[in-house]
Design a protein around this motif. Sequence first.
Motif, PDB file in Angstrom:
ATOM      1  N   LYS A 326       0.816  -1.215   0.000  1.00 34.31           N
ATOM      2  CA  LYS A 326       0.000   0.000   0.000  1.00 34.31           C
ATOM      3  C   LYS A 326       0.852   1.269   0.000  1.00 34.31           C
ATOM      4  CE  LYS A 326      -3.945  -2.327   2.065  1.00 34.31           C
ATOM      5  NZ  LYS A 326      -4.780  -2.566   3.263  1.00 34.31           N
ATOM      6  N   THR A 329       1.890   1.991  -3.560  1.00 35.49           N
ATOM      7  CA  THR A 329       0.811   2.616  -4.321  1.00 35.49           C
ATOM      8  C   THR A 329       0.776   4.120  -4.071  1.00 35.49           C
ATOM      9  OG1 THR A 329      -0.500   0.586  -4.144  1.00 35.49           O
ATOM     10  CG2 THR A 329      -1.666   2.581  -4.769  1.00 35.49           C
ATOM     11  N   LYS A 330       0.966   4.528  -2.826  1.00 32.46           N
ATOM     12  CA  LYS A 330       0.946   5.954  -2.486  1.00 32.46           C
ATOM     13  C   LYS A 330       2.107   6.702  -3.138  1.00 32.46           C
ATOM     14  CE  LYS A 330      -1.516   5.637   1.912  1.00 32.46           C
ATOM     15  NZ  LYS A 330      -1.502   5.983   3.360  1.00 32.46           N
ATOM     16  N   PHE A 332       3.696   5.848  -5.882  1.00 36.33           N
ATOM     17  CA  PHE A 332       3.424   5.916  -7.317  1.00 36.33           C
ATOM     18  C   PHE A 332       2.441   7.038  -7.635  1.00 36.33           C
ATOM     19  CE2 PHE A 332       0.122   4.650 -10.430  1.00 36.33           C
ATOM     20  CZ  PHE A 332       0.832   4.929 -11.586  1.00 36.33           C
ATOM     21  N   THR A 333       1.386   7.153  -6.828  1.00 36.29           N
ATOM     22  CA  THR A 333       0.388   8.198  -7.053  1.00 36.29           C
ATOM     23  C   THR A 333       1.017   9.589  -6.962  1.00 36.29           C
ATOM     24  OG1 THR A 333      -1.371   6.775  -6.176  1.00 36.29           O
ATOM     25  CG2 THR A 333      -1.821   9.136  -6.268  1.00 36.29           C
ATOM     26  N   SER A 334       1.872   9.783  -5.953  1.00 36.17           N
ATOM     27  CA  SER A 334       2.518  11.086  -5.777  1.00 36.17           C
ATOM     28  C   SER A 334       3.462  11.407  -6.925  1.00 36.17           C
ATOM     29  CB  SER A 334       3.272  11.122  -4.446  1.00 36.17           C
ATOM     30  OG  SER A 334       2.381  10.987  -3.356  1.00 36.17           O
ATOM     31  N   SER A 336       3.408  10.217  -9.966  1.00 37.73           N
ATOM     32  CA  SER A 336       2.649  10.420 -11.199  1.00 37.73           C
ATOM     33  C   SER A 336       2.023  11.806 -11.236  1.00 37.73           C
ATOM     34  CB  SER A 336       1.555   9.352 -11.320  1.00 37.73           C
ATOM     35  OG  SER A 336       2.122   8.075 -11.449  1.00 37.73           O
ATOM     36  N   THR A 337       1.601  12.280 -10.070  1.00 32.88           N
ATOM     37  CA  THR A 337       0.970  13.598 -10.002  1.00 32.88           C
ATOM     38  C   THR A 337       1.981  14.719 -10.176  1.00 32.88           C
ATOM     39  OG1 THR A 337      -0.745  12.720  -8.543  1.00 32.88           O
ATOM     40  CG2 THR A 337      -0.460  15.105  -8.583  1.00 32.88           C
ATOM     41  N   TYR A 416       1.993  -1.070 -10.649  1.00 35.47           N
ATOM     42  CA  TYR A 416       0.879  -0.125 -10.592  1.00 35.47           C
ATOM     43  C   TYR A 416       0.843   0.828 -11.785  1.00 35.47           C
ATOM     44  CZ  TYR A 416       1.359  -1.889  -5.895  1.00 35.47           C
ATOM     45  OH  TYR A 416       1.487  -2.724  -4.827  1.00 35.47           O
ATOM     46  N   LYS A 470       7.208  11.602 -16.894  1.00 30.70           N
ATOM     47  CA  LYS A 470       6.243  10.518 -17.055  1.00 30.70           C
ATOM     48  C   LYS A 470       5.823  10.432 -18.516  1.00 30.70           C
ATOM     49  CE  LYS A 470       1.963  10.912 -15.610  1.00 30.70           C
ATOM     50  NZ  LYS A 470       0.753  10.941 -14.741  1.00 30.70           N
TER      51      LYS A 470
END
Length: 477
Positions: A326, A329-330, A332-334, A336-337, A416, A470
């Motif tokens: 988990k 995942t966090k 990766f989200t950061s 990507s943003t 992810y 990205k």
Amino acid sequence: MNTYNFSFDPQTVEFSEEDRTISGLILPFGETGYGSAGAAEFSAGSITLPADAASIKLNIEHDAHRPVGTCTSLEERAEGLFASFRIAKTSAGTDLLQEIQEGLRKSFSVEVKDPIVQLGKISAAVLTGCAAVVQPAFKSAAIFSLDEDAAPNESIQMENETTPAETTEVVSAPVQAPAASFSGPIDQAPAVFTALKNGDVQGANFALAQIDITTPGAAVLGKQEVGEIWSSKKVVSRPITDSVENKELTSLLVTGTRKERQMSVADWEGNATEIPSGGTYTNSLVSAEAKLMAGAVRVPGEYLWFGSDDIIGDLYESAVEDYLTKSETKVFTSLSTEAVAATGAFTIVNAVDKAAQTLRGISANLDFVVVSSDIYTTLVNAKTADVPFWFNLGGATVDLANTRATAGVSFRVGDYLPAKTMLVGDRKSFTFYESKDIRLNAVAVANGAYDIALIKANALLVNDPKAVLKFTNVAGL
């Protein structure tokens, strides 16, 4: 190889400070005991002794790292197996003699391997060691030492000592198979309750495990315990988190200063004319608040009392693996943003080239390339003739087990990442701060249970988002 322990309660304890030898019955025959191998009975001839008695060491509570004595003699008699031990002149050895004298540690416990158990009787086993223990299991053993008037090298004689039996010739004969029988829970019930009455949880647990419920008329067969059964399991990894800088988290708030320092120069005529000026010098505060992640579970006490302590470690391991998944995942989200989006369609080689030029332009390094699984598949199937020369610098390698390819740069698979996606950047662009494992446990007395919990905290500090690119439309080499 399994090793089992059987302990006995002494009847008599004598102590001599000058003579450091203890002797006694360490294994009685014809009695049922409850050790780590549970309810079992030894008989004459059932125990195999070593050729050299000195190979048998005496330790404390079956801890091989706490030896206190060496066996000087072993003798099988009608009553059972007798032994003598010379106690080492160490603080642990002196403590043992004092504990024996004061009745604090008055039990022998033998260690055997490869026992053959049939219907509660051990027909064969090999003696491997002996221990001085506190918790007794049998009531027929005695620890002796030479009394104060005995000479140091004089051996003490036990009552009812028997002379060694004469050697007899054994003639083999056909063995009749035992009649088929039914063995149900009632066979071991007395052993279970006797062990519990004596406070021997291990013995009760073993007695329960020995209960065989078989079909009426079928032969009773022993069980072979093989422990935990192996099963395939995916190893949890964090390729994206591992690609950026990692540091230990020691506070719930991480702060830093981002500095912008730029100054330019131009041609100047001199002669006291005004010097060209221009530049920026700003400071900005950057912070990241730590996020807590936690999980807890209540374990019924009987799982530990009659089972294994391994369950606690297994639960903690499972919680850590879930946290790794988990937290990845966090991150990766950061990323990507915050990352700079590269527009347009790219091949793998073009995307790496674009990223290298962009990063070099801002004095950043190309430290990592994380790709989606479809891009990795393309890399695995690449042919030498289809890739540029830098794929073969130092020899290109593909690690199928760890989903990693090295070809001048290192490609790692991010589970992810959506299809056709690549993240490329400098590892110092982000810093992932992570706390140590915080493991809590408490006894829930009113419920007869144990509560365990795992708590972790982490924070992701954005150092320079321009140093991560990205790509979202990558296909082909």
